[in-house]
Design a protein around this motif. Sequence first.
Motif, PDB file in Angstrom:
ATOM      1  N   GLY A 122      17.421   9.067   3.863  1.00 29.80           N
ATOM      2  CA  GLY A 122      16.008   8.732   3.999  1.00 29.80           C
ATOM      3  C   GLY A 122      15.394   8.994   5.356  1.00 29.80           C
ATOM      4  O   GLY A 122      14.346   8.439   5.683  1.00 29.80           O
ATOM      5  N   PHE A 123      16.022   9.850   6.150  1.00 26.92           N
ATOM      6  CA  PHE A 123      15.487  10.182   7.467  1.00 26.92           C
ATOM      7  C   PHE A 123      15.192  11.676   7.550  1.00 26.92           C
ATOM      8  O   PHE A 123      15.646  12.459   6.713  1.00 26.92           O
ATOM      9  N   ASP A 124      14.427  12.065   8.575  1.00 24.61           N
ATOM     10  CA  ASP A 124      14.145  13.476   8.828  1.00 24.61           C
ATOM     11  C   ASP A 124      14.798  13.975  10.106  1.00 24.61           C
ATOM     12  O   ASP A 124      14.980  15.170  10.284  1.00 24.61           O
ATOM     13  N   SER A 151       5.136   7.358  21.718  1.00 21.63           N
ATOM     14  CA  SER A 151       5.963   7.245  20.518  1.00 21.63           C
ATOM     15  C   SER A 151       6.667   5.891  20.466  1.00 21.63           C
ATOM     16  O   SER A 151       7.029   5.320  21.486  1.00 21.63           O
ATOM     17  N   ARG A 152       6.897   5.396  19.239  1.00 27.63           N
ATOM     18  CA  ARG A 152       7.630   4.142  19.079  1.00 27.63           C
ATOM     19  C   ARG A 152       9.132   4.362  19.127  1.00 27.63           C
ATOM     20  O   ARG A 152       9.899   3.405  19.170  1.00 27.63           O
ATOM     21  N   TYR A 153       9.567   5.616  19.086  1.00 31.09           N
ATOM     22  CA  TYR A 153      10.987   5.929  19.165  1.00 31.09           C
ATOM     23  C   TYR A 153      11.389   6.157  20.618  1.00 31.09           C
ATOM     24  O   TYR A 153      10.711   6.875  21.349  1.00 31.09           O
ATOM     25  N   TYR A 185       9.837  15.849  18.472  1.00 30.59           N
ATOM     26  CA  TYR A 185      10.317  15.213  17.241  1.00 30.59           C
ATOM     27  C   TYR A 185       9.914  13.748  17.190  1.00 30.59           C
ATOM     28  O   TYR A 185       9.519  13.229  16.138  1.00 30.59           O
ATOM     29  N   LEU A 190       7.574  11.338  11.816  1.00 25.87           N
ATOM     30  CA  LEU A 190       8.595  11.251  10.773  1.00 25.87           C
ATOM     31  C   LEU A 190       9.679  10.240  11.165  1.00 25.87           C
ATOM     32  O   LEU A 190       9.801   9.864  12.328  1.00 25.87           O
ATOM     33  N   LYS A 191      10.455   9.821  10.186  1.00 26.61           N
ATOM     34  CA  LYS A 191      11.468   8.793  10.424  1.00 26.61           C
ATOM     35  C   LYS A 191      12.646   9.364  11.219  1.00 26.61           C
ATOM     36  O   LYS A 191      13.199  10.405  10.864  1.00 26.61           O
ATOM     37  N   MET A 192      12.987   8.655  12.280  1.00 23.93           N
ATOM     38  CA  MET A 192      14.101   9.043  13.137  1.00 23.93           C
ATOM     39  C   MET A 192      15.109   7.902  13.222  1.00 23.93           C
ATOM     40  O   MET A 192      14.763   6.740  13.026  1.00 23.93           O
ATOM     41  N   ASP A 193      16.334   8.268  13.522  1.00 23.04           N
ATOM     42  CA  ASP A 193      17.359   7.261  13.772  1.00 23.04           C
ATOM     43  C   ASP A 193      18.434   7.879  14.654  1.00 23.04           C
ATOM     44  O   ASP A 193      18.522   9.107  14.775  1.00 23.04           O
TER      45      ASP A 193
END
Length: 312
Positions: A122-124, A151-153, A185, A190-193
């Motif tokens: 479920g991540f990009d 960014s929040r990341y 990125y 998009l979803k990051m982890d």
Amino acid sequence: MNSSVKEKKLISAVIYLHNDEDRIVPFLKKIVHVLEINFESFEIIIVNDCSYDDSVEKLKKDEFLKNYNISIINMSIRQGLEVSMTAGIDLSMGDFVYEFDDLTLDYKETLITKAYHHIVSGFDIVSVAPTSDNSFVSRVFYQIFNRFSKSRYKLRSERFRILSRRAINRAYSISKAIPYRKALYANSGLKMDAITYLKLSDENVTSKKEKSVFRNRMALNSIIIYTNLAFKIAIGITILLFCITMFSGIYAFVIYFSNQKPIEGWTTTMLLMSGSFSGLFFILAIIIKYLSLIVELIYSKKTYLVESVERI
């Protein structure tokens, strides 16, 4: 592992190379081993950023590597990590793309497949990073960047990352020239982890002055482009000088209506100087804001030069 349980997605691995003749072949063999036992089809793209040692020659002479789909992009001139990796990503065809911009292998090889399984959950964008980085400069840079980034990341030192094709398309829709991929990125929406690990050893960690020159310049460019640090500094100085102006005005008012006799012209000079500097830095803050917009437009151009693309 039985071939029936191999993943069916096409996987691309883009590897940055510059004067790593002692590490590139062992590193590449380990990457090939992991990809071969886990994926039905994969390609490897090595971006040779004008190496002047025997890196490319050793790759071509290795008989084992000739059995796989490995391409070498030879850059026309030394263009640095970010630009070179962009050239490699442009050539890639995979549904998912690994970015190996560091040949350090201080992690278990199973993390490569773990990153893939994590991204399909479920991540990009999924990065693999050590729990700690020994570089003081890196720590300072990331602290400053994360403090002022929109960014929040949060960014950190990474060994490699894997991207979905959607993440790549989104990044290139934002900017065709990528001054700092990790920041782009993180700002893609998009979803990051991140997957973190404890380092196995530091024996493969090397320090290269040539590479640090490009990365130091990249760090400065990234802070200017992806953060509002310069704007906040200008605004902070403006507020400080404005406060000095107000203090000088109040002080001049008190002195004027008191019995004290200051040096003639001191109060007006202070008012003029602090007021002028306040206005100057306020104008500079506006200019910095407009310049940041111009920089964004400039970086919408694609800028890299490729000399040739060849197969091993």
